[in-house]
Enzyme design. Sequence first.
Site, PDB file in Angstrom:
ATOM      1  N   ARG A 125      25.661  29.881  96.425  1.00  0.00           N
ATOM      2  CA  ARG A 125      24.393  30.044  97.154  1.00  0.00           C
ATOM      3  C   ARG A 125      23.515  31.149  96.566  1.00  0.00           C
ATOM      4  NH1 ARG A 125      28.000  29.323 101.321  1.00  0.00           N
ATOM      5  NH2 ARG A 125      27.883  27.245 102.233  1.00  0.00           N
ATOM      6  N   LYS A 169      10.164  29.801  89.850  1.00  0.00           N
ATOM      7  CA  LYS A 169      10.400  28.359  90.059  1.00  0.00           C
ATOM      8  C   LYS A 169      11.498  27.947  89.092  1.00  0.00           C
ATOM      9  CE  LYS A 169       5.879  26.399  91.134  1.00  0.00           C
ATOM     10  NZ  LYS A 169       4.954  25.365  90.664  1.00  0.00           N
ATOM     11  N   GLU A 196      -1.760  28.139  78.118  1.00  0.00           N
ATOM     12  CA  GLU A 196      -1.517  28.769  79.425  1.00  0.00           C
ATOM     13  C   GLU A 196      -2.179  30.150  79.491  1.00  0.00           C
ATOM     14  OE1 GLU A 196      -0.235  27.444  82.077  1.00  0.00           O
ATOM     15  OE2 GLU A 196       0.942  25.741  81.368  1.00  0.00           O
ATOM     16  N   LYS A 242      -0.218  36.133  86.524  1.00  0.00           N
ATOM     17  CA  LYS A 242       0.767  35.308  87.225  1.00  0.00           C
ATOM     18  C   LYS A 242       1.531  36.143  88.256  1.00  0.00           C
ATOM     19  CE  LYS A 242       3.939  31.549  87.084  1.00  0.00           C
ATOM     20  NZ  LYS A 242       4.605  30.495  86.377  1.00  0.00           N
ATOM     21  N   GLU A 268       3.904  28.642  96.787  1.00  0.00           N
ATOM     22  CA  GLU A 268       2.808  27.724  96.470  1.00  0.00           C
ATOM     23  C   GLU A 268       2.245  27.022  97.703  1.00  0.00           C
ATOM     24  OE1 GLU A 268       3.515  24.382  93.724  1.00  0.00           O
ATOM     25  OE2 GLU A 268       1.994  25.285  92.457  1.00  0.00           O
ATOM     26  N   ARG A 285      -1.314  30.042  95.113  1.00  0.00           N
ATOM     27  CA  ARG A 285      -0.618  29.865  93.833  1.00  0.00           C
ATOM     28  C   ARG A 285      -1.118  28.630  93.092  1.00  0.00           C
ATOM     29  NH1 ARG A 285       5.818  30.830  92.522  1.00  0.00           N
ATOM     30  NH2 ARG A 285       5.771  29.968  90.443  1.00  0.00           N
ATOM     31  N   ASN A 318      -2.458  26.026  88.651  1.00  0.00           N
ATOM     32  CA  ASN A 318      -2.430  24.633  88.199  1.00  0.00           C
ATOM     33  C   ASN A 318      -3.759  24.188  87.588  1.00  0.00           C
ATOM     34  OD1 ASN A 318       0.246  24.111  88.879  1.00  0.00           O
ATOM     35  ND2 ASN A 318      -0.297  23.736  91.005  1.00  0.00           N
ATOM     36  N   HIS A 358      -3.870  21.363  85.152  1.00  0.00           N
ATOM     37  CA  HIS A 358      -2.566  20.707  85.177  1.00  0.00           C
ATOM     38  C   HIS A 358      -2.565  19.317  85.799  1.00  0.00           C
ATOM     39  CE1 HIS A 358      -1.161  24.554  83.846  1.00  0.00           C
ATOM     40  NE2 HIS A 358       0.106  24.214  83.909  1.00  0.00           N
ATOM     41  N   HIS A 370      -0.494  17.013  83.664  1.00  0.00           N
ATOM     42  CA  HIS A 370       0.783  16.371  84.018  1.00  0.00           C
ATOM     43  C   HIS A 370       0.723  14.861  83.806  1.00  0.00           C
ATOM     44  CE1 HIS A 370       1.967  19.981  86.743  1.00  0.00           C
ATOM     45  NE2 HIS A 370       2.562  20.045  85.578  1.00  0.00           N
ATOM     46  N   HIS A 380       3.897  20.606  76.837  1.00  0.00           N
ATOM     47  CA  HIS A 380       3.240  20.879  78.119  1.00  0.00           C
ATOM     48  C   HIS A 380       1.881  21.565  77.887  1.00  0.00           C
ATOM     49  CE1 HIS A 380       2.909  22.059  82.333  1.00  0.00           C
ATOM     50  NE2 HIS A 380       2.699  23.315  81.945  1.00  0.00           N
TER      51      HIS A 380
HETATM   52  N1  LIG Z   1       9.253  27.364  86.100  1.00  0.00           N
HETATM   53  C1  LIG Z   1       7.969  27.338  85.832  1.00  0.00           C
HETATM   54  O1  LIG Z   1       7.137  27.932  86.546  1.00  0.00           O
HETATM   55  C2  LIG Z   1       7.498  26.606  84.613  1.00  0.00           C
HETATM   56  C3  LIG Z   1       6.176  26.754  84.166  1.00  0.00           C
HETATM   57  C4  LIG Z   1       5.796  26.086  82.995  1.00  0.00           C
HETATM   58  C5  LIG Z   1       6.703  25.309  82.313  1.00  0.00           C
HETATM   59  N2  LIG Z   1       7.977  25.178  82.787  1.00  0.00           N
HETATM   60  C6  LIG Z   1       8.968  24.356  82.072  1.00  0.00           C
HETATM   61  O2  LIG Z   1       9.204  24.956  80.806  1.00  0.00           O
HETATM   62  C7  LIG Z   1       9.564  23.943  79.871  1.00  0.00           C
HETATM   63  C8  LIG Z   1       8.728  24.103  78.631  1.00  0.00           C
HETATM   64  O3  LIG Z   1       9.002  25.371  78.093  1.00  0.00           O
HETATM   65  P1  LIG Z   1       8.729  25.705  76.558  1.00  0.00           P
HETATM   66  O4  LIG Z   1       7.334  25.374  76.232  1.00  0.00           O
HETATM   67  O5  LIG Z   1       9.208  27.095  76.355  1.00  0.00           O
HETATM   68  O6  LIG Z   1       9.584  24.621  75.784  1.00  0.00           O
HETATM   69  P2  LIG Z   1      11.142  24.452  75.469  1.00  0.00           P
HETATM   70  O7  LIG Z   1      11.988  25.299  76.318  1.00  0.00           O
HETATM   71  O8  LIG Z   1      11.369  22.990  75.490  1.00  0.00           O
HETATM   72  O9  LIG Z   1      11.228  24.997  73.976  1.00  0.00           O
HETATM   73  C9  LIG Z   1      10.474  24.358  72.954  1.00  0.00           C
HETATM   74  C10 LIG Z   1      11.254  24.371  71.653  1.00  0.00           C
HETATM   75  O10 LIG Z   1      11.227  25.658  71.087  1.00  0.00           O
HETATM   76  C11 LIG Z   1      12.541  26.036  70.644  1.00  0.00           C
HETATM   77  N3  LIG Z   1      12.561  27.491  70.682  1.00  0.00           N
HETATM   78  C12 LIG Z   1      12.678  28.282  71.752  1.00  0.00           C
HETATM   79  N4  LIG Z   1      12.512  29.560  71.397  1.00  0.00           N
HETATM   80  C13 LIG Z   1      12.329  29.575  70.042  1.00  0.00           C
HETATM   81  C14 LIG Z   1      12.107  30.603  69.092  1.00  0.00           C
HETATM   82  N5  LIG Z   1      12.013  31.884  69.456  1.00  0.00           N
HETATM   83  N6  LIG Z   1      11.971  30.254  67.799  1.00  0.00           N
HETATM   84  C15 LIG Z   1      12.027  28.943  67.424  1.00  0.00           C
HETATM   85  N7  LIG Z   1      12.209  27.922  68.288  1.00  0.00           N
HETATM   86  C16 LIG Z   1      12.357  28.243  69.594  1.00  0.00           C
HETATM   87  C17 LIG Z   1      13.438  25.342  71.626  1.00  0.00           C
HETATM   88  O11 LIG Z   1      14.734  25.224  71.121  1.00  0.00           O
HETATM   89  C18 LIG Z   1      12.723  23.989  71.798  1.00  0.00           C
HETATM   90  O12 LIG Z   1      13.076  23.114  70.780  1.00  0.00           O
HETATM   91  C19 LIG Z   1       9.346  22.613  80.559  1.00  0.00           C
HETATM   92  O13 LIG Z   1      10.580  22.108  80.970  1.00  0.00           O
HETATM   93  C20 LIG Z   1       8.489  22.975  81.772  1.00  0.00           C
HETATM   94  O14 LIG Z   1       8.714  22.092  82.860  1.00  0.00           O
HETATM   95  C21 LIG Z   1       8.391  25.805  83.903  1.00  0.00           C
END
Ligand SMILES: NC(=O)c1ccc[n+]([C@@H]2O[C@H](COP(=O)([O-])OP(=O)(O)OC[C@H]3O[C@@H](n4cnc5c(N)ncnc54)[C@H](O)[C@@H]3O)[C@@H](O)[C@H]2O)c1
Length: 351
Positions: free
Chosen positions: A112, A134, A176, A218, A228, A232, A236, A239, A243, A255
Amino acid sequence: MERISVSADRDYEILIEINWQKSIEPYLNNRGQVAVIVSETMRERITDLPQTDAQIHIFTVPDSEAGKSFATYQKLLDWLGAAGFTRNDLVIAVGGGAVTDLSGFVASTWLRGIDWIAVPTTLAAMVDAAVGGKTGINSEYGKNLIGSFYSPISVLVDLSWLDTLSDRDFAAGLAEVLKSGFIADGQIVELLKAKTLSEVRTNQALTLELISRTVTVKAKVVSGDFKESFDREILNYGHTLGHAIELHSKYMLRHGECVSIGLVFAANLANQVGILSDEITTLHVSILERLGLPVSYESRHWPELRANMAIDKKSRSGTLRFVAISEIGKTLRIEAPVESDLLAAYERLCS
Ligand SMILES: NC(=O)c1ccc[n+]([C@@H]2O[C@H](COP(=O)([O-])OP(=O)(O)OC[C@H]3O[C@@H](n4cnc5c(N)ncnc54)[C@H](O)[C@@H]3O)[C@@H](O)[C@H]2O)c1
């Protein structure tokens, strides 16, 4: 080092411009076990582990969305179970947003809720995914459908990770950053105006300022409305169409790339309904384009995108709602826009 505070389900700090192995040491005191969750690609970069008496386990998960699956989630829980993780133990997520989302969700549900720390390694994760609490995984019915609001005890932003990030992922993170500028910090827009991607990447002081300003935006928004309910939602901006494009592209586009097109659409829509000037509308396109981000999509995809937007979680009771700006730093909502305005806003960005 810079410290930015967040006050949400717990109070915690985001530490920027640090060495993560050093900064993490105080959090390891009195822990029996620590799970470092890392994606396959980043595994080889976990070399110098932090100094601690705790037993450290390294759990490797598939990259990106492939890791945000129920199967990987279950495997991680099995690993924690087999290792006997207790309430006093710690999860450390090292990776992009996919890894921080997955690991935070694991931490939020094991016993938990046990402590977790985010060590974001992409720009997008540093300024967005790892900040705000999130967490979640994808379901076969859609992205991020299974999750929780569960803050880490700290976010450690070590800029040295960015050295190996691809240009594509760096640019995606900047979408972003620019979004935060348009909704809440005009100085970000000023800093990015007339900059190319390489001018940003090679300027560490600028990168640092952009990260810290975006995280500040943020942190402030999340501290005011963690779950949200309304405020919050401004995060978006861009977005709703973003999306819809992400889903349409079957997640082949990043993204941030989808958000880039979504920002242009949101600006076009606000301009179309008469609340945003031509100048700021055009500014969206010129900055994003110069950073190498996509600003157009094919005209023929509109019917599918329109249908995708209808199921987006930000649409309420069958009506569409868009975050918009009337000037830089001034947000509002456009509720249930007429179809002809939506189409006109979309047609303006078509290639
Ligand atoms: N929780 C939230 O509020 C929130 C907000 C926005 C996005 N997200 C989520 O985040 C994810 C996208 O995140 P992202 O854009 O970081 O993509 P990702 O985590 O998919 O990473 C993108 C690529 O970069 C590589 N990588 C990571 N760090 C690296 C580095 N330092 N050097 C070289 N390669 C590297 C990874 O292995 C991957 O292949 C999605 O799943 C999205 O839904 C969550």
